[in-house]
Structures are given as structure tokens and as C-alpha cells.
Scaffold this motif. Structure first.
Motif, PDB file in Angstrom:
ATOM      1  N   CYS A   1      -4.367   5.960   4.805  1.00  0.00           N
ATOM      2  CA  CYS A   1      -3.755   5.052   3.832  1.00  0.00           C
ATOM      3  C   CYS A   1      -4.082   3.603   4.180  1.00  0.00           C
ATOM      4  O   CYS A   1      -4.375   2.785   3.300  1.00  0.00           O
ATOM      5  CB  CYS A   1      -2.246   5.239   3.799  1.00  0.00           C
ATOM      6  SG  CYS A   1      -1.691   6.748   2.974  1.00  0.00           S
ATOM      7  N   GLY A   2      -4.029   3.283   5.477  1.00  0.00           N
ATOM      8  CA  GLY A   2      -4.344   1.928   5.903  1.00  0.00           C
ATOM      9  C   GLY A   2      -5.771   1.534   5.589  1.00  0.00           C
ATOM     10  O   GLY A   2      -6.078   0.351   5.411  1.00  0.00           O
TER      11      GLY A   2
ATOM     12  N   VAL B   1      -5.949   1.888   1.049  1.00  0.00           N
ATOM     13  CA  VAL B   1      -5.014   1.171   0.177  1.00  0.00           C
ATOM     14  C   VAL B   1      -5.170  -0.334   0.387  1.00  0.00           C
ATOM     15  O   VAL B   1      -5.098  -0.826   1.515  1.00  0.00           O
ATOM     16  CB  VAL B   1      -3.556   1.602   0.454  1.00  0.00           C
ATOM     17  CG1 VAL B   1      -2.585   0.765  -0.377  1.00  0.00           C
ATOM     18  CG2 VAL B   1      -3.366   3.081   0.163  1.00  0.00           C
ATOM     19  N   ASP B   2      -5.357  -1.040  -0.694  1.00  0.00           N
ATOM     20  CA  ASP B   2      -5.465  -2.498  -0.640  1.00  0.00           C
ATOM     21  C   ASP B   2      -4.053  -3.084  -0.690  1.00  0.00           C
ATOM     22  O   ASP B   2      -3.404  -3.092  -1.738  1.00  0.00           O
ATOM     23  CB  ASP B   2      -6.300  -2.999  -1.825  1.00  0.00           C
ATOM     24  CG  ASP B   2      -6.503  -4.517  -1.785  1.00  0.00           C
ATOM     25  OD1 ASP B   2      -5.965  -5.167  -0.871  1.00  0.00           O
ATOM     26  OD2 ASP B   2      -7.190  -5.040  -2.680  1.00  0.00           O
ATOM     27  N   LYS B   3      -3.587  -3.555   0.459  1.00  0.00           N
ATOM     28  CA  LYS B   3      -2.214  -4.057   0.539  1.00  0.00           C
ATOM     29  C   LYS B   3      -1.988  -5.286  -0.319  1.00  0.00           C
ATOM     30  O   LYS B   3      -0.865  -5.596  -0.700  1.00  0.00           O
ATOM     31  CB  LYS B   3      -1.851  -4.354   1.990  1.00  0.00           C
ATOM     32  CG  LYS B   3      -1.745  -3.124   2.872  1.00  0.00           C
ATOM     33  CD  LYS B   3      -1.353  -3.464   4.291  1.00  0.00           C
ATOM     34  CE  LYS B   3      -2.497  -4.125   5.036  1.00  0.00           C
ATOM     35  NZ  LYS B   3      -2.179  -4.326   6.482  1.00  0.00           N
ATOM     36  N   ALA B   4      -3.043  -6.002  -0.640  1.00  0.00           N
ATOM     37  CA  ALA B   4      -2.896  -7.244  -1.411  1.00  0.00           C
ATOM     38  C   ALA B   4      -2.893  -7.005  -2.918  1.00  0.00           C
ATOM     39  O   ALA B   4      -2.516  -7.888  -3.687  1.00  0.00           O
ATOM     40  CB  ALA B   4      -4.024  -8.208  -1.055  1.00  0.00           C
ATOM     41  N   SER B   5      -3.288  -5.823  -3.320  1.00  0.00           N
ATOM     42  CA  SER B   5      -3.378  -5.555  -4.761  1.00  0.00           C
ATOM     43  C   SER B   5      -2.022  -5.155  -5.320  1.00  0.00           C
ATOM     44  O   SER B   5      -1.141  -4.657  -4.598  1.00  0.00           O
ATOM     45  CB  SER B   5      -4.394  -4.456  -5.042  1.00  0.00           C
ATOM     46  OG  SER B   5      -3.943  -3.224  -4.509  1.00  0.00           O
TER      47      SER B   5
ATOM     48  N   VAL C   1       0.673  -2.930  -7.454  1.00  0.00           N
ATOM     49  CA  VAL C   1       0.842  -1.493  -7.689  1.00  0.00           C
ATOM     50  C   VAL C   1       0.592  -1.225  -9.172  1.00  0.00           C
ATOM     51  O   VAL C   1       1.272  -1.796 -10.027  1.00  0.00           O
ATOM     52  CB  VAL C   1       2.262  -1.034  -7.303  1.00  0.00           C
ATOM     53  CG1 VAL C   1       2.437   0.447  -7.613  1.00  0.00           C
ATOM     54  CG2 VAL C   1       2.518  -1.307  -5.831  1.00  0.00           C
TER      55      VAL C   1
END
Length: 252
Positions: free
Chosen positions: A78-79, A82-86, A88
Motif C-alpha cells: 500500500c505504501g 497509494v499516492d498519499k497526496a492524491s 480519495v
């Protein structure tokens, strides 16, 4: 317990199998001839998943492998993906509408057969025909029973129309999930003409690696029968330090 002994029946502790995944926990499906096609955004770990580290999930003593090792692997994956800045993304209206329609269909179900009756019929059929002692005859009977019970779901009845603490609705949704799993389980068992691990058939007592060294894939879509296909068992390792271990029969 204060009046008479509790009856004890032989049953199934677990069924090996689950949602096929790679070692990252990413769900796989057979698509365009590729049995390792990743389903984007969908993951499974624990006893719900079949990582296939043992050939089939799971060995009774190794559930921690499924949870700890592959749970960690899923988190690491997931890390990576997954783009944490995008933001949901919102679910499409067609998806949410379909889920709400299913909920309302069962909440307002006005047939003549209560969920509890269908669930009991399902439980009895699975206990009778797909538990510890399996033969082609009992599995054929189980397939016929469960197909009939599945079809009887069209006449399901709920009485609570509320949206607060509606256990009637919850049990009905649970039953709808369970009957699909039951039909897939018994049809897959009838189809596999060998004994392997927890799948022990008295009419086919031996393992048949020549014909059945492969995973069963099954699809059950609403209103349709079970579709069965296969994916191969990978006979390789991911390192030069360990050789592939040939499978052996469990003997005592």
C-alpha cells in the motif's frame, strides 16, 4: 446443559482456499489468459486470502504466516502504490446505487420464507453433504439441495423495515453472502475428483497430482450458476538460495 448432553457433530474447522492473491496481498484473477492478473485496488490477507505459500491456504499451524507476514507485506505494498497526496476518488454512482439497491431489496423483501428458514436449510445441507465425509453421491445431493436453496432466496422474507439496529436485515445480508460461498464450495468439491488436505473423498481417496495440481477458481454471479476455471501452482521460488520443494502427500 443442566438437562441433557449437548449433541456434538463432526464438522469442518475450516476450508482451505480463499481469495487468490500474490505475495503483496494484491487480489489476482484470470483475465485474458493471465492467471496472475492483479485486480487494481483490491487486497486480501489472513484466512480470507489464498497466498498459496503452502500450496493452498492454510495449514492449521500457520495462520500467523497469513496474518503477520502477508499482512505486513500488504501494508508495505500500500505504501508503494497509494499516492498519499492524491484525493480519495469518489465511488461511481452506478456502484453506490447497486449497493443501496441490494440493501433496500432485502430490507423490503416480502416473500414467504424467512431468512432463518433458508439459513437452516443451507446449514443442514452443508453439514449433511459437504462436511468431513465426502463422496460423489453426497456431493451431488448437496449441489442439488444448495442450488434449490439458492433459488428459493427469491422468496425471502424480512419483517424489520427500519434502519436502526436491524438484525433481521443484517442476518439476511449475511445469508446472501453465505449461500454464494456454500454453492461455490460444494460445486468445487464435487468437481475435484481426488483427496487433498481437508478435501477428503471416500470415492477418490488418493491425491492426483497429474490432473489436479492446480487451483480451482470459481465465480458466482447473482442469478447465474457457478463458473469454474483453474490457475496453475507455481513451481518456482523467488531466490536462487532455496530450491522448489516438491509437494508430498500428508502421511502419518
Amino acid at each position: 446443559v443442566t438437562k441433557e448432553p449437548i449433541p456434538v457433530l463432526p464438522t469442518v474447522h475450516y476450508n482451505m482456499g480463499g481469495i487468490p492473491t500474490n505475495y503483496h496481498g494484491e487480489v489476482l484473477t484470470l483475465r485474458d489468459g493471465n492467471p496472475d492478473s492483479v485486480v487494481p485496488g483490491l487486497m486480501a490477507v489472513g484466512e480470507a486470502a489464498c497466498v498459496s505459500v503452502h500450496g493452498a491456504n492454510r495449514l492449521g499451524s500457520n495462520s500467523l504466516t497469513d496474518l503477520v507476514v502477508f499482512g505486513r507485506a500488504a501494508g508495505l505494498r500500500c505504501g508503494e502504490v497509494v499516492d498519499k497526496a492524491s484525493a480519495v476518488p469518489s465511488a461511481s454512482k452506478s456502484q453506490t446505487d447497486a449497493h443501496l439497491a441490494r440493501l433496500d431489496r432485502f430490507r423490503h423483501a416480502s416473500g414467504s420464507t424467512p431468512t432463518a428458514h433458508l439459513r437452516l436449510d443451507m446449514q443442514r445441507a452443508m453439514q449433511s453433504d459437504a462436511a468431513v465425509f465426502r463422496t460423489g453421491k453426497t456431493l451431488e445431493e448437496g449441489v442439488a439441495k444448495l442450488r434449490s436453496i439458492d433459488a428459493a432466496g427469491a422468496d425471502i422474507k424480512t419483517t424489520d423495515r427500519g434502519l436502526i439496529w436491524n438484525t433481521d436485515l443484517m442476518e439476511t445480508l449475511e445469508y446472501d453472502n453465505l449461500i454464494a460461498q456454500a454453492v461455490v464450495t460444494v460445486e468445487g468439491a464435487l468437481n475435484r475428483t481426488e483427496s487433498r488436505g481437508a478435501h477428503a473423498r471416500e470415492d477418490y481417496p488418493d491425491r492426483d497430482d497429474a490432473n489436479w495440481m492446480k487451483h480451482t477458481l470459481a465465480w458466482k454471479r447473482p442469478g447465474e450458476g457457478v463458473q469454474i476455471d483453474y490457475r496453475p501452482v507455481h513451481k518456482y521460488t523467488m531466490t536462487d538460495e532455496v530450491a522448489y520443494i516438491e509437494p508430498k502427500a500428508r502421511v502419518y
